[in-house]
Design an enzyme around this catalytic site. Structure first.
Site, short mmCIF file in Angstrom:
data_model
loop_
_atom_site.label_atom_id
_atom_site.label_comp_id
_atom_site.label_asym_id
_atom_site.label_seq_id
_atom_site.Cartn_x
_atom_site.Cartn_y
_atom_site.Cartn_z
N ARG A 91 -25.13 -9.68 14.00
CA ARG A 91 -24.91 -8.53 13.15
C ARG A 91 -26.34 -8.14 12.66
NH1 ARG A 91 -20.23 -8.19 8.99
NH2 ARG A 91 -20.27 -5.94 9.44
N GLN A 198 -11.11 -4.68 3.40
CA GLN A 198 -11.62 -5.81 2.78
C GLN A 198 -11.11 -5.98 1.16
OE1 GLN A 198 -13.49 -3.87 4.65
NE2 GLN A 198 -14.96 -5.15 5.99
N ASP A 239 -26.01 -6.08 1.17
CA ASP A 239 -26.17 -6.76 2.46
C ASP A 239 -27.68 -6.67 2.76
OD1 ASP A 239 -23.43 -7.37 4.14
OD2 ASP A 239 -23.09 -6.06 2.95
N LYS A 250 -21.33 -2.02 2.03
CA LYS A 250 -19.87 -1.69 2.69
C LYS A 250 -20.12 -0.12 2.81
CE LYS A 250 -17.96 -3.54 4.98
NZ LYS A 250 -18.41 -3.76 6.42
#
Length: 354
Positions: A91, A198, A239, A250
């Site tokens: 990723r 999520q 992130d 996100k």
């Protein structure tokens, strides 16, 4: 926490055990990874997710490449480097992945010419240290951030930045857990977080399991919740954070930050220093992962959109620093958010990519 998101099982030739988060909340299932490609698959398919947890999984994944290995240190390093290169391709956005892999490679090169068994044990010890340090960082984030939440606060969250996204306790949810442990009454509105839910599947499950009052809402309801003054803070994880404080998180986070500013609701980011990337000046340079269109066009195995249409499915967006009220790290709170403050609190001596 009453669960372990991921853990190492056995000695130097052991395996990585992790919760398969794609099966929550209906099933609580642990899977075992014995090979590097299994860890790559777990990260890529979101069986393990959340920037800190991805970094820990990658560190242990490197150790899997050394199971049963013997020979000279140069040969062992070559195996380790090959594993790191493979895992780095899983990723692109979460910088903790690259931070952990770089740390493992640097640690391996510092060990010198040891017998293979001792060398492998030392490499595994470094992975354990990354996992244990993450737990301490999350607890420190909670202690610093709990000061931002008054008794009776209702918080809005997005995606999952709790124990499931870290080695222990969480980042965004750490503020909530720490405040509750201090005796404060805190409640949470959890965005469902389309397209992979999520918030609905993971955050609501985690908060409910810990006895924190949680109300699930669709992403499109956030503006109404803020306008009606049902929440007094927004807290999200991260992130990757650029040197100026621009933050990738996100998809949907940027929209929440704009709404929070419009409704004068504080917008907080919680992340360890390992999530900062001081090599990039701003969020414009953060690579954004594009994911499979079926995540949007299908609901499980059932198609919910017409065949042949275009699909845009970025996994993350970037929130400009000027929309962020504060960033909470294990070293303290960055407020106001800007490059000077970021570098002062999260310089290279404190971790992160630099």
């Amino acid at each position: 926490m009453d669960f372990q998101t991921l853990r190492w099982k056995g000695g130097v030739d052991g395996c990585l055990c992790l919760i398969d988060q794609t099966r929550l909340p209906v099933e609580f299932v642990e899977i075992e990874c014995h090979e590097v490609d299994q860890v790559w698959h777990a990260i890529r398919t979101l069986q393990v997710r959340g920037a800190p947890a991805i970094g820990i999984a990658a560190a242990y994944g490197v150790c899997l490449s050394l199971r049963g290995a013997s020979g000279r240190v140069e040969q062992l390093i070559a195996r380790l480097d090959a594993a790191a290169e493979r895992l780095a391709g899983s990723r692109p956005t979460a910088v903790n992945l690259f931070w952990a892999l770089q740390r493992m490679q640097k640690a391996a090169r510092r060990l010198g010419d040891l017998p293979a068994s001792q060398w492998r044990e030392a490499v595994l010890a470094e992975a354990h240290a990354i996992c244990e340090e993450d737990g301490r960082m999350c607890r420190a984030i909670g202690r610093h951030g709990a000061k931002l939440l008054a008794d009776g606060t209702a918080v809005l969250t997005h995606c999952n930045a709790g124990g499931l996204a870290t080695g222990d306790y969480g980042t965004a949810l750490a503020l909530i857990y720490a405040a509750v442990e201090q005796g404060k009454k805190i409640s949470v509105f959890a965005d469902e977080t389309r397209p992979l839910l999520q918030g609905a599947r993971l955050t609501a499950w985690e908060l409910h399991r810990r006895g924190v009052p949680v109300t699930l809402i669709c992403d499109s309801m956030a503006a109404v919740v803020m306008r009606q003054r049902r929440v007094s803070a927004v807290i999200v994880g991260a992130d990757r954070i650029a040197a100026n404080g621009d933050t990738a998180n996100k998809i949907g986070t940027y929209g929440l930050a704009v709404l929070a500013r419009a409704h004068q609701v504080p917008f907080y980011v919680a992340a360890p220093t390992s999530t900062f990337d001081l090599t990039i000046a701003s969020g414009e340079m953060i690579p954004i992962e594009q994911r499979d269109e079926q995540e949007v066009t299908q609901w499980g195995a059932r198609r919910i959109a017409p065949e042949g249409i275009g699909v845009f499915n970025p996994a993350f967006d970037v929130t400009p620093a000027e929309l962020i009220s504060a960033i909470v790290t294990e070293n303290g709170v960055i407020q106001p958010v800007g490059e000077a403050a970021v570098r002062a609190v999260c310089g290279p001596q404190n971790g992160g990519v630099s």
